[in-house]
Design an enzyme around this catalytic site. Structure first.
Site, PDB file in Angstrom:
ATOM      1  N   PHE A 122     -15.288  61.748 -56.572  1.00  0.00           N
ATOM      2  CA  PHE A 122     -15.469  60.301 -56.539  1.00  0.00           C
ATOM      3  C   PHE A 122     -16.962  60.003 -56.670  1.00  0.00           C
ATOM      4  O   PHE A 122     -17.741  60.362 -55.785  1.00  0.00           O
ATOM      5  CB  PHE A 122     -14.925  59.747 -55.227  1.00  0.00           C
ATOM      6  CG  PHE A 122     -14.849  58.245 -55.177  1.00  0.00           C
ATOM      7  CD1 PHE A 122     -13.858  57.556 -55.855  1.00  0.00           C
ATOM      8  CD2 PHE A 122     -15.762  57.514 -54.432  1.00  0.00           C
ATOM      9  CE1 PHE A 122     -13.765  56.169 -55.791  1.00  0.00           C
ATOM     10  CE2 PHE A 122     -15.689  56.136 -54.358  1.00  0.00           C
ATOM     11  CZ  PHE A 122     -14.690  55.458 -55.048  1.00  0.00           C
ATOM     12  N   THR A 125     -21.838  56.838 -55.027  1.00  0.00           N
ATOM     13  CA  THR A 125     -23.176  56.774 -54.442  1.00  0.00           C
ATOM     14  C   THR A 125     -24.275  56.999 -55.474  1.00  0.00           C
ATOM     15  O   THR A 125     -24.175  57.874 -56.346  1.00  0.00           O
ATOM     16  CB  THR A 125     -23.305  57.816 -53.319  1.00  0.00           C
ATOM     17  OG1 THR A 125     -22.291  57.583 -52.343  1.00  0.00           O
ATOM     18  CG2 THR A 125     -24.670  57.733 -52.642  1.00  0.00           C
ATOM     19  N   SER A 131     -23.716  52.594 -49.014  1.00  0.00           N
ATOM     20  CA  SER A 131     -23.074  51.590 -48.167  1.00  0.00           C
ATOM     21  C   SER A 131     -23.018  50.247 -48.884  1.00  0.00           C
ATOM     22  O   SER A 131     -22.053  49.499 -48.765  1.00  0.00           O
ATOM     23  CB  SER A 131     -23.843  51.453 -46.848  1.00  0.00           C
ATOM     24  OG  SER A 131     -23.789  52.657 -46.109  1.00  0.00           O
ATOM     25  N   THR A 157     -19.472  64.992 -53.762  1.00  0.00           N
ATOM     26  CA  THR A 157     -18.736  66.138 -53.231  1.00  0.00           C
ATOM     27  C   THR A 157     -17.860  66.778 -54.304  1.00  0.00           C
ATOM     28  O   THR A 157     -17.174  66.091 -55.056  1.00  0.00           O
ATOM     29  CB  THR A 157     -17.849  65.695 -52.056  1.00  0.00           C
ATOM     30  OG1 THR A 157     -18.671  65.115 -51.045  1.00  0.00           O
ATOM     31  CG2 THR A 157     -17.098  66.881 -51.464  1.00  0.00           C
ATOM     32  N   GLU A 364     -17.285  58.136 -46.035  1.00  0.00           N
ATOM     33  CA  GLU A 364     -16.212  57.146 -45.871  1.00  0.00           C
ATOM     34  C   GLU A 364     -16.711  55.909 -45.118  1.00  0.00           C
ATOM     35  O   GLU A 364     -15.945  55.202 -44.461  1.00  0.00           O
ATOM     36  CB  GLU A 364     -15.002  57.751 -45.137  1.00  0.00           C
ATOM     37  CG  GLU A 364     -14.348  58.910 -45.851  1.00  0.00           C
ATOM     38  CD  GLU A 364     -13.532  58.494 -47.054  1.00  0.00           C
ATOM     39  OE1 GLU A 364     -13.307  57.287 -47.236  1.00  0.00           O
ATOM     40  OE2 GLU A 364     -13.134  59.381 -47.823  1.00  0.00           O
TER      41      GLU A 364
END
Length: 386
Positions: A122, A125, A131, A157, A364
């Site tokens: 995913f 970022t 955020s 990741t 998350e």
């Protein structure tokens, strides 16, 4: 589809045995080599762990949220890097496709994600967007029947192993904020994609992250999730409840491991002629850890049941994520304290877990983001226009 009770219990038992007999003994090796043996990855594929949440029609197990958190609590008992290997396929790597993907996208990607043949990452970022997801600057410009993607993503990741990236890119103006962000399924072997050097992290050796750079990467219009511009941020938000409960369950499982390690050490280690477990201040730390672990376990399991019933759980999912990830940090700190000097030595696993669990409060959605989500929902529930 929920499993019958006997089948679910058998699956939980098999995962529990696998974790304790196979994965726990490998923890130090994986941490030292920064690599999960390929044989272990194949075993996890065969167990169906890569497809826990993917519907059965696409080759997954199709577990309910309650069933998933039961399995992930068991996985939390060992080094989190093992769960991380399949976690993106179970969560944010597949859920966007399941929820908003086209029939063609589901047919193309979900069976391979479920089997572990394909690893999904995913890519949201960026250097200045995490955020604040609405600040994404990676762009996707329409050019005929294609979009051209340019930009860089950070801390992604499983990027070194990824076969497909879910890329959040700006199709609208920056003034539109999150409303101008769309989601694309981008095959990792497309021209123009390159990877940065693996990040050197505080912990979680064996789980790899790195930058992903997109330079004039062309994808077909059909690669956009949902087939409509400006839906990407909404898609991301839809998968967060499940992802936050998943990480909460992981935190609960890790807290259980840390409590067991603390009990084992304190009932064997002697000081002043007696086991340190007999010292009341050590007992206080054990009791606090057990109480917080139990509270987190109850929160997660209750919220998972509500999720499965179709109830709105965003506030409670954030409450679980906030409490459980902060809780396991406190439990890890007490575990080191109970071990004394030994807790600072890498020979004991509590030193590694102390570093590993620090990440739980960041991904998350950070703890601070969870606080904002909870408070804003509380205010909305009052009917206030603030």
């Amino acid at each position: 589809m929920a499993l019958d009770k006997e089948t679910l219990n058998q699956f939980i038992d098999s995962v529990r045995r696998y974790v304790r007999d196979r994965l726990v003994p490998l923890e130090m090796q994986v941490a030292e080599e920064d690599h999960i043996p390929e044989g272990v990855i194949e075993e996890m594929k065969e167990m169906g762990l890569f497809g826990l949440s993917i519907p059965e029609e696409f080759g997954g197990l199709g577990l309910t949220m309650s069933e998933e958190v039961a399995i992930i609590q068991e996985m939390g008992y060992t080094s989190p890097v093992f769960r991380s290997m399949f976690g993106t396929n179970v969560g944010i790597g597949s859920q966007g496709i399941i929820i908003d993907g086209t029939p063609e996208q589901k047919a193309k990607y979900l069976p391979k994600l479920a089997s572990g043949e394909l690893i999904g990452s995913f890519a949201l970022t960026e250097a200045d967007a995490g955020s604040d997801a609405g600040s994404v600057v990676t762009t996707a410009k329409r050019d005929g029947d294609e979009y051209v993607i340019n930009g860089s993503k950070r801390y992604i990741t499983n990027a070194p192993r990824a076969g497909v990236f879910t890329v959040m890119a700006r199709t609208g103006s920056r003034e539109e904020g999150s409303r101008g962000v769309s989601a694309f399924l981008v095959d990792a072997d497309l021209p123009g994609i390159s990877l940065g050097q693996p990040d050197k992290k505080m912990g979680q050796k064996g789980s790899h992250t790195c930058d992903v750079i997109f330079e004039d990467v062309r994808v077909p219009v059909s690669a956009m999730i949902g087939g409509k511009e400006g839906q990407g941020f909404k898609t991301a938000m839809k998968v967060l409840d499940r992802g936050r409960l998943h990480i909460s369950a992981l935190s609960v499982g890790t807290a259980k491991r840390l409590i067991d390690e603390s009990l084992a050490y304190s009932t064997q280690r002697k000081q002043f002629g007696t086991e340190v477990a007999n010292f009341q201040l050590v007992q206080a730390m054990l009791a606090d850890s057990q109480t917080e672990y139990y509270a987190g376990k109850c929160m997660v399991e209750e919220t998972a049941r509500a999720y499965d019933s179709g109830a709105a759980v965003s506030m409670n999912a954030s409450s679980c994520k906030l409490y459980c990830t902060e809780m396991v940090g406190r439990v890890a700190d007490r575990a080191v304290q109970i071990h004394g000097g030994a807790g600072y030595i890498s020979e004991y696993c509590v030193e590694r877990f102390y570093r590993d669990v620090r990440l739980f409060r960041l991904y998350e959605g950070t703890s601070q983001i969870q606080q904002l989500v909870i408070a804003k929902q509380m205010i909305r529930n009052t009917g206030s226009s603030l």
